[in-house]
Design a protein around this motif. Structure first.
Motif, PDB file in Angstrom:
ATOM      1  N   GLN A 156       5.022  -1.113   2.696  1.00 31.38           N
ATOM      2  CA  GLN A 156       4.755   0.285   2.376  1.00 31.38           C
ATOM      3  C   GLN A 156       5.642   0.711   1.210  1.00 31.38           C
ATOM      4  O   GLN A 156       6.661   0.096   0.930  1.00 31.38           O
ATOM      5  CB  GLN A 156       5.055   1.177   3.588  1.00 31.38           C
ATOM      6  CG  GLN A 156       4.353   0.779   4.867  1.00 31.38           C
ATOM      7  CD  GLN A 156       2.873   1.122   4.849  1.00 31.38           C
ATOM      8  OE1 GLN A 156       2.431   1.920   4.017  1.00 31.38           O
ATOM      9  NE2 GLN A 156       2.113   0.541   5.767  1.00 31.38           N
ATOM     10  N   HIS A 181      -5.818   5.292   3.112  1.00 27.89           N
ATOM     11  CA  HIS A 181      -4.794   5.154   4.146  1.00 27.89           C
ATOM     12  C   HIS A 181      -5.285   5.572   5.515  1.00 27.89           C
ATOM     13  O   HIS A 181      -4.520   6.096   6.323  1.00 27.89           O
ATOM     14  CB  HIS A 181      -3.532   5.956   3.783  1.00 27.89           C
ATOM     15  CG  HIS A 181      -2.783   5.377   2.621  1.00 27.89           C
ATOM     16  ND1 HIS A 181      -2.120   4.177   2.681  1.00 27.89           N
ATOM     17  CD2 HIS A 181      -2.601   5.835   1.360  1.00 27.89           C
ATOM     18  CE1 HIS A 181      -1.551   3.918   1.516  1.00 27.89           C
ATOM     19  NE2 HIS A 181      -1.842   4.900   0.695  1.00 27.89           N
ATOM     20  N   ARG A 193       0.837  -1.178   0.000  1.00 34.33           N
ATOM     21  CA  ARG A 193       0.000   0.000   0.000  1.00 34.33           C
ATOM     22  C   ARG A 193       0.891   1.254   0.000  1.00 34.33           C
ATOM     23  O   ARG A 193       1.833   1.364   0.806  1.00 34.33           O
ATOM     24  CB  ARG A 193      -0.960   0.008   1.186  1.00 34.33           C
ATOM     25  CG  ARG A 193      -0.413  -0.392   2.555  1.00 34.33           C
ATOM     26  CD  ARG A 193      -1.496  -0.214   3.596  1.00 34.33           C
ATOM     27  NE  ARG A 193      -1.040  -0.594   4.913  1.00 34.33           N
ATOM     28  CZ  ARG A 193      -1.665  -1.463   5.710  1.00 34.33           C
ATOM     29  NH1 ARG A 193      -2.802  -2.017   5.331  1.00 34.33           N
ATOM     30  NH2 ARG A 193      -1.191  -1.761   6.896  1.00 34.33           N
ATOM     31  N   TYR A 194       0.677   2.065  -1.085  1.00 30.95           N
ATOM     32  CA  TYR A 194      -0.435   1.889  -2.001  1.00 30.95           C
ATOM     33  C   TYR A 194       0.120   1.919  -3.409  1.00 30.95           C
ATOM     34  O   TYR A 194      -0.388   1.294  -4.310  1.00 30.95           O
ATOM     35  CB  TYR A 194      -1.448   2.997  -1.714  1.00 30.95           C
ATOM     36  CG  TYR A 194      -2.422   3.301  -2.800  1.00 30.95           C
ATOM     37  CD1 TYR A 194      -2.311   4.439  -3.545  1.00 30.95           C
ATOM     38  CD2 TYR A 194      -3.455   2.416  -3.062  1.00 30.95           C
ATOM     39  CE1 TYR A 194      -3.251   4.723  -4.510  1.00 30.95           C
ATOM     40  CE2 TYR A 194      -4.376   2.706  -4.037  1.00 30.95           C
ATOM     41  CZ  TYR A 194      -4.280   3.856  -4.763  1.00 30.95           C
ATOM     42  OH  TYR A 194      -5.198   4.126  -5.716  1.00 30.95           O
ATOM     43  N   ASP A 195       1.194   2.715  -3.558  1.00 33.80           N
ATOM     44  CA  ASP A 195       1.983   2.735  -4.783  1.00 33.80           C
ATOM     45  C   ASP A 195       1.195   3.103  -6.034  1.00 33.80           C
ATOM     46  O   ASP A 195       1.587   2.785  -7.144  1.00 33.80           O
ATOM     47  CB  ASP A 195       2.653   1.371  -5.005  1.00 33.80           C
ATOM     48  CG  ASP A 195       3.764   1.460  -6.066  1.00 33.80           C
ATOM     49  OD1 ASP A 195       4.411   2.505  -6.131  1.00 33.80           O
ATOM     50  OD2 ASP A 195       3.943   0.490  -6.800  1.00 33.80           O
ATOM     51  N   GLU A 227      -7.055   0.544   6.721  1.00 34.46           N
ATOM     52  CA  GLU A 227      -5.917  -0.367   6.743  1.00 34.46           C
ATOM     53  C   GLU A 227      -6.208  -1.594   7.610  1.00 34.46           C
ATOM     54  O   GLU A 227      -5.764  -2.696   7.279  1.00 34.46           O
ATOM     55  CB  GLU A 227      -4.672   0.371   7.228  1.00 34.46           C
ATOM     56  CG  GLU A 227      -4.196   1.405   6.210  1.00 34.46           C
ATOM     57  CD  GLU A 227      -2.901   2.070   6.625  1.00 34.46           C
ATOM     58  OE1 GLU A 227      -2.391   1.754   7.729  1.00 34.46           O
ATOM     59  OE2 GLU A 227      -2.397   2.907   5.855  1.00 34.46           O
TER      60      GLU A 227
END
Length: 275
Positions: free
Chosen positions: A82, A53, A39-41, A58
């Motif tokens: 992350q 987020h 998460r989350y890119d 989450e």
């Protein structure tokens, strides 16, 4: 140490199909699964699964991942990372030492397919590790029984001996056969059959490989030749040896690896090799 398969998951049905494929392979390989969620890119996530987020979002994602892991038929753990996908995957490979990484190919549109392929190539550039791409539709055979290995006819070597053993372990575990395809196009002459086979034998990819298993194909494009031979052979898994310079964009090379990942109707196992 129990071998593992790292499966990138984003909860979409296509990824769940890749997860089912990975779980099916894990049984004969005596491997466990690792569900990697980054998460989350910037990658899409279903509504309600932590896209904002928020702590609540989450937690909901974590609960869903744990449930997904518990539903598997083989031992499965969860790894939540992350940051950017290539960096997260590089760390996951370092930590879990998987036989290969599994991704489900998004192909609901040309745009999403091209985006997915660019992500895969970016991952291979930063984390050159064996990678299995499972398409959404177009295939229904499992376990794979007929593997087709595409090579460019030039000598190659693997930087990591574990990468060298992936194909032989998969063949042994599934009791599958292996054929080799080499495509000659308008830009290159056909090499000696023995020389092509020697590039495979020299890397101990298989114990025995008869000359009858090599298929020399002429095609105006390498991609078309490989895919046509895969269809003719009724192959259910395509294996591609991808050199680093091809990953960086130059033959097997003018993005052939990327095109095969994007266009193949059957799963594709990419084995990164040194130049």
């Amino acid at each position: 140490m129990t071998p593992s398969l790292v499966v990138l998951t984003d909860f979409f049905a296509v990824t769940n199909r890749a997860l089912s494929y990975a779980a099916g392979l894990a049984v004969p390989l005596n491997a466990q699964l690792v569900l990697l969620h980054v998460r989350y890119d910037g990658m899409p996530v279903p509504e309600g699964y932590g896209g904002q987020h928020t702590p609540r979002g989450e937690r909901k994602t974590d609960q869903a991942l744990l449930k997904l892991a518990a539903d598997q038929t083989v031992p499965t753990e969860v790894d939540v990372a992350q940051g950017f996908l290539p960096a997260a995957l590089t760390e996951a490979v370092r930590r879990h030492q998987p036989l290969f990484v599994v991704l489900g190919r998004h192909s609901d549109s040309t745009e999403s397919a091209e985006l997915f392929t660019s992500v895969v190539m970016d991952v291979l550039r930063h984390a050159p590790h064996p990678l299995l791409v499972v398409p959404t539709v177009g295939w229904d055979k499992f376990p794979p029984r007929r593997l087709l290995l595409a090579v460019d006819g030039q000598p190659f070597a693997f930087a990591d001996q574990d990468h060298q053993e992936v194909l032989s372990r998969l063949l042994h575990a599934t009791n599958a056969t292996l054929d080799v395809v080499h495509v000659t196009d308008d830009a290159q002459a056909r090499p000696d059959d023995g020389a092509v086979l020697e590039t495979v034998r020299a890397n101990d990819l298989v114990n025995v490989l008869a000359e009858s298993r090599l298929h020399e194909v002429y095609s105006p494009t390498i991609v078309a030749g490989v895919l046509e031979e895969a269809a003719r052979q009724e192959a259910d898994l395509l294996v591609v040896v991808a050199r680093r310079h091809s990953l960086l964009g130059s033959l097997f090379h003018s993005s052939v690896t990327a095109q095969l990942i994007q266009e193949s109707a059957i799963p594709v196992l990419v084995l990164p090799a040194e130049d």
